[in-house]
Design a protein around this motif. Structure first.
Motif, PDB file in Angstrom:
ATOM      1  N   LEU A 186     -54.227 -42.388  56.049  1.00 25.96           N
ATOM      2  CA  LEU A 186     -54.482 -41.300  56.990  1.00 25.96           C
ATOM      3  C   LEU A 186     -55.885 -40.729  56.798  1.00 25.96           C
ATOM      4  N   TRP A 187     -56.327 -40.662  55.539  1.00 25.20           N
ATOM      5  CA  TRP A 187     -57.698 -40.202  55.290  1.00 25.20           C
ATOM      6  C   TRP A 187     -58.691 -41.178  55.915  1.00 25.20           C
ATOM      7  N   GLY A 188     -58.439 -42.473  55.729  1.00 27.50           N
ATOM      8  CA  GLY A 188     -59.326 -43.482  56.315  1.00 27.50           C
ATOM      9  C   GLY A 188     -59.371 -43.378  57.825  1.00 27.50           C
ATOM     10  N   LYS A 189     -58.216 -43.196  58.431  1.00 30.41           N
ATOM     11  CA  LYS A 189     -58.159 -43.049  59.884  1.00 30.41           C
ATOM     12  C   LYS A 189     -58.897 -41.793  60.325  1.00 30.41           C
ATOM     13  N   ALA A 190     -58.711 -40.704  59.594  1.00 33.64           N
ATOM     14  CA  ALA A 190     -59.379 -39.448  59.952  1.00 33.64           C
ATOM     15  C   ALA A 190     -60.900 -39.578  59.841  1.00 33.64           C
ATOM     16  N   TYR A 191     -61.381 -40.187  58.762  1.00 35.70           N
ATOM     17  CA  TYR A 191     -62.832 -40.358  58.611  1.00 35.70           C
ATOM     18  C   TYR A 191     -63.396 -41.270  59.684  1.00 35.70           C
ATOM     19  N   SER A 192     -62.649 -42.297  60.057  1.00 35.04           N
ATOM     20  CA  SER A 192     -63.091 -43.203  61.122  1.00 35.04           C
ATOM     21  C   SER A 192     -63.132 -42.466  62.462  1.00 35.04           C
ATOM     22  N   LEU A 193     -62.096 -41.689  62.738  1.00 34.24           N
ATOM     23  CA  LEU A 193     -62.076 -40.910  63.977  1.00 34.24           C
ATOM     24  C   LEU A 193     -63.206 -39.882  64.008  1.00 34.24           C
ATOM     25  N   ASP A 194     -63.477 -39.270  62.870  1.00 35.77           N
ATOM     26  CA  ASP A 194     -64.569 -38.294  62.781  1.00 35.77           C
ATOM     27  C   ASP A 194     -65.902 -38.950  63.141  1.00 35.77           C
ATOM     28  N   ALA A 195     -66.158 -40.130  62.593  1.00 37.98           N
ATOM     29  CA  ALA A 195     -67.392 -40.845  62.903  1.00 37.98           C
ATOM     30  C   ALA A 195     -67.431 -41.244  64.379  1.00 37.98           C
ATOM     31  N   LEU A 196     -66.302 -41.728  64.887  1.00 43.31           N
ATOM     32  CA  LEU A 196     -66.210 -42.112  66.291  1.00 43.31           C
ATOM     33  C   LEU A 196     -66.465 -40.905  67.196  1.00 43.31           C
ATOM     34  N   CYS A 197     -65.894 -39.775  66.844  1.00 41.59           N
ATOM     35  CA  CYS A 197     -66.089 -38.555  67.640  1.00 41.59           C
ATOM     36  C   CYS A 197     -67.549 -38.114  67.612  1.00 41.59           C
ATOM     37  N   GLY A 198     -68.177 -38.218  66.458  1.00 44.80           N
ATOM     38  CA  GLY A 198     -69.588 -37.860  66.365  1.00 44.80           C
ATOM     39  C   GLY A 198     -70.445 -38.708  67.290  1.00 44.80           C
ATOM     40  N   LEU A 199     -70.185 -39.997  67.307  1.00 41.77           N
ATOM     41  CA  LEU A 199     -70.930 -40.893  68.189  1.00 41.77           C
ATOM     42  C   LEU A 199     -70.597 -40.632  69.654  1.00 41.77           C
ATOM     43  N   ALA A 200     -69.323 -40.395  69.939  1.00 38.23           N
ATOM     44  CA  ALA A 200     -68.903 -40.156  71.326  1.00 38.23           C
ATOM     45  C   ALA A 200     -69.500 -38.868  71.879  1.00 38.23           C
ATOM     46  N   VAL A 201     -69.551 -37.840  71.058  1.00 39.20           N
ATOM     47  CA  VAL A 201     -70.141 -36.572  71.496  1.00 39.20           C
ATOM     48  C   VAL A 201     -71.645 -36.738  71.707  1.00 39.20           C
ATOM     49  N   ALA A 202     -72.301 -37.391  70.762  1.00 38.94           N
ATOM     50  CA  ALA A 202     -73.751 -37.601  70.886  1.00 38.94           C
ATOM     51  C   ALA A 202     -74.093 -38.424  72.122  1.00 38.94           C
ATOM     52  N   GLY A 203     -73.251 -39.389  72.429  1.00 35.86           N
ATOM     53  CA  GLY A 203     -73.491 -40.252  73.585  1.00 35.86           C
ATOM     54  C   GLY A 203     -72.844 -39.751  74.863  1.00 35.86           C
ATOM     55  N   ARG A 204     -72.160 -38.587  74.770  1.00 33.37           N
ATOM     56  CA  ARG A 204     -71.477 -38.016  75.933  1.00 33.37           C
ATOM     57  C   ARG A 204     -70.527 -39.020  76.598  1.00 33.37           C
ATOM     58  N   LEU A 205     -69.792 -39.744  75.756  1.00 31.65           N
ATOM     59  CA  LEU A 205     -68.842 -40.725  76.263  1.00 31.65           C
ATOM     60  C   LEU A 205     -67.624 -40.015  76.863  1.00 31.65           C
ATOM     61  N   PRO A 206     -67.079 -40.552  77.939  1.00 29.75           N
ATOM     62  CA  PRO A 206     -65.928 -39.894  78.573  1.00 29.75           C
ATOM     63  C   PRO A 206     -64.671 -39.888  77.696  1.00 29.75           C
ATOM     64  N   GLN A 207     -64.606 -40.762  76.701  1.00 25.67           N
ATOM     65  CA  GLN A 207     -63.446 -40.818  75.804  1.00 25.67           C
ATOM     66  C   GLN A 207     -63.487 -39.741  74.727  1.00 25.67           C
ATOM     67  N   ALA A 208     -64.604 -39.050  74.582  1.00 26.33           N
ATOM     68  CA  ALA A 208     -64.765 -38.081  73.498  1.00 26.33           C
ATOM     69  C   ALA A 208     -63.626 -37.063  73.430  1.00 26.33           C
ATOM     70  N   PRO A 209     -63.249 -36.398  74.523  1.00 26.27           N
ATOM     71  CA  PRO A 209     -62.163 -35.408  74.408  1.00 26.27           C
ATOM     72  C   PRO A 209     -60.847 -35.999  73.911  1.00 26.27           C
ATOM     73  N   ALA A 210     -60.506 -37.191  74.353  1.00 29.95           N
ATOM     74  CA  ALA A 210     -59.250 -37.809  73.895  1.00 29.95           C
ATOM     75  C   ALA A 210     -59.309 -38.120  72.408  1.00 29.95           C
ATOM     76  N   TRP A 211     -60.433 -38.630  71.938  1.00 30.16           N
ATOM     77  CA  TRP A 211     -60.571 -38.934  70.513  1.00 30.16           C
ATOM     78  C   TRP A 211     -60.578 -37.650  69.689  1.00 30.16           C
ATOM     79  N   LEU A 212     -61.168 -36.598  70.217  1.00 25.14           N
ATOM     80  CA  LEU A 212     -61.154 -35.310  69.521  1.00 25.14           C
ATOM     81  C   LEU A 212     -59.733 -34.768  69.423  1.00 25.14           C
ATOM     82  N   ASP A 213     -58.965 -34.918  70.491  1.00 21.83           N
ATOM     83  CA  ASP A 213     -57.560 -34.501  70.445  1.00 21.83           C
ATOM     84  C   ASP A 213     -56.813 -35.266  69.357  1.00 21.83           C
TER      85      ASP A 213
END
Length: 87
Positions: free
Chosen positions: A8-35
């Protein structure tokens, strides 16, 4: 108090990195990944990841999430998190 499983820690850290990239790139998936990150963090008791999800939301323009991140980060002993949350 039970600590979350390592995967779960690994998944959380991966999601955190993914969210950081999605927010920086303004990807439409960002809100779902943040949820997903926020739910995982809350369900598993990962307070630092809860704060990080709020910081990412603030990066999308949610001012209240930025305020929540600062408030929640104060209770966590992590200088790096305090810098990340802008405390």
């Amino acid at each position: 108090v039970r600590l979350p499983d390592a995967y779960l820690w690994g998944k959380a850290y991966s999601l955190d990195a993914l969210c950081g990239l999605a927010v920086a790139g303004r990807l439409p998936q960002a809100p779902a990944w943040l949820d997903e990150l926020e739910v995982l963090a809350a369900r598993s008791g990962m307070r630092e990841m809860t704060v990080r999800s709020h910081v990412h939301r603030a990066g999308l323009g949610d001012r209240r999430s930025g305020q929540a991140a600062q408030l929640l980060a104060r209770d966590i002993d992590s200088p790096a998190l305090h810098l990340f949350a802008g405390c």
